[in-house]
Design an enzyme around this catalytic site. Structure first.
Site, mmCIF file in Angstrom:
data_model
loop_
_atom_site.group_PDB
_atom_site.id
_atom_site.type_symbol
_atom_site.label_atom_id
_atom_site.label_comp_id
_atom_site.label_asym_id
_atom_site.label_seq_id
_atom_site.Cartn_x
_atom_site.Cartn_y
_atom_site.Cartn_z
ATOM 1 N N MET A 18 61.488 57.825 -19.029
ATOM 2 C CA MET A 18 60.911 57.116 -20.177
ATOM 3 C C MET A 18 59.491 56.665 -19.913
ATOM 4 S SD MET A 18 63.651 54.836 -22.280
ATOM 5 C CE MET A 18 63.986 53.675 -20.956
ATOM 6 N N TYR A 150 73.508 44.932 -13.768
ATOM 7 C CA TYR A 150 72.652 45.569 -14.764
ATOM 8 C C TYR A 150 72.616 44.736 -16.043
ATOM 9 C CZ TYR A 150 70.539 49.133 -17.726
ATOM 10 O OH TYR A 150 69.690 49.804 -18.572
ATOM 11 N N LYS A 154 69.363 42.599 -17.596
ATOM 12 C CA LYS A 154 68.816 43.009 -18.897
ATOM 13 C C LYS A 154 68.914 41.877 -19.920
ATOM 14 C CE LYS A 154 67.373 47.031 -17.677
ATOM 15 N NZ LYS A 154 65.912 47.279 -17.594
ATOM 16 N N THR A 185 67.299 60.948 -20.096
ATOM 17 C CA THR A 185 66.355 60.987 -18.980
ATOM 18 C C THR A 185 66.973 61.810 -17.847
ATOM 19 O OG1 THR A 185 67.289 59.002 -17.977
ATOM 20 C CG2 THR A 185 65.496 58.692 -19.571
#
Length: 244
Positions: A18, A150, A154, A185
């Site tokens: 990205m 994670y 976030k 990705t």
């Protein structure tokens, strides 16, 4: 007129995926871009491909001195920074019981502390520029539950974005977060995960994963003056996943 004409941007984690997509889009729209990453070979190659309006800086986003160097390099080559895209991050998919303290602290440093350091370091440069836009890449797991570590980081990016937006409004600096869903990705579509991703995509309301450029279009909008009255907000690019 190009949508980012005259703007100087720093994009972290820009050697591939990205980040590389964001860099290409920004260059196409008239920005001068400093790409940062630990992957020097890929980062230098991409900067060379993008031409004279791109430069690469090797950068550990968890290190304050590296951040100071990245901003200094941007100012020296292109001028004060108008745009920061905090894109660098890692994923981890382990249970709480499987996750070690070392692993947990590592993901916090890369996904969360780096965003704090980036904002703190770039704000004075943006003040010199007369304002700017910070775009923090969170995740749909900054809105709904996912894996430990994670998800936590976030959510933290989302919270830091709001806190910084309130503080920076007086400086003419906007701060927003982008929340991608599953994006095609290299990390996501590698051979050992490809089948699982294809199966998961059946549960996405739009029945497909996103392309990196679809996230880049949102990042471009927030970086541009078109988003001049948007700050402290979440912008979701997840095919409807969090709407369910």
């Amino acid at each position: 007129m190009a949508r980012l004409a005259g703007k100087v941007a720093i994009i972290t984690g820009a050697a591939q995926g990205m980040g590389a997509s964001h860099a290409k889009k920004f260059i196409d729209e008239g920005a001068k871009v400093v790409l940062t990453d630990l992957n020097e070979e890929k980062g230098q190659a991409l900067a060379s491909e993008l031409g004279e309006h791109a430069a690469f800086v090797k950068h550990n986003v968890t290190n304050a001195e590296d951040w100071a160097n990245a901003v200094a390099q941007a100012e020296e080559k292109f001028g004060p920074v108008n745009v920061l895209v905090n894109n660098a991050g890692i994923t981890m998919a382990k249970s709480i019981l499987q996750t070690t303290e070392e692993e947990y602290r590592r993901i916090v440093d890369i996904n969360q502390v780096s965003v704090f350091l980036g904002m703190k370091t770039v704000i004075p440069s943006m003040q010199k520029a007369g304002g700017g836009s910070i775009v923090n890449i969170s995740s749909m797991n900054g809105l709904v539950a996912g894996a430990i570590g994670y998800t936590d980081t976030k959510f933290a990016v989302r919270g830091m974005t709001k806190a910084a937006a309130m503080e920076c409004a007086n400086y003419g600096i906007r701060v927003n977060s982008v929340h991608p869903g599953v994006i095609a990705t290299p990390m996501v579509v590698q051979e050992d995960t490809k089948a699982a991703v294809e199966e998961f995509s059946k549960h996405i309301p739009m029945k497909r994963v996103a392309q990196s450029e679809e996230v880049s279009n949102m990042v471009l909008f927030l970086a541009s003056d078109e988003a001049s009255y948007s700050t402290g907000s979440e912008f979701v690019v997840d095919g409807g996943m969090t709407a369910q």
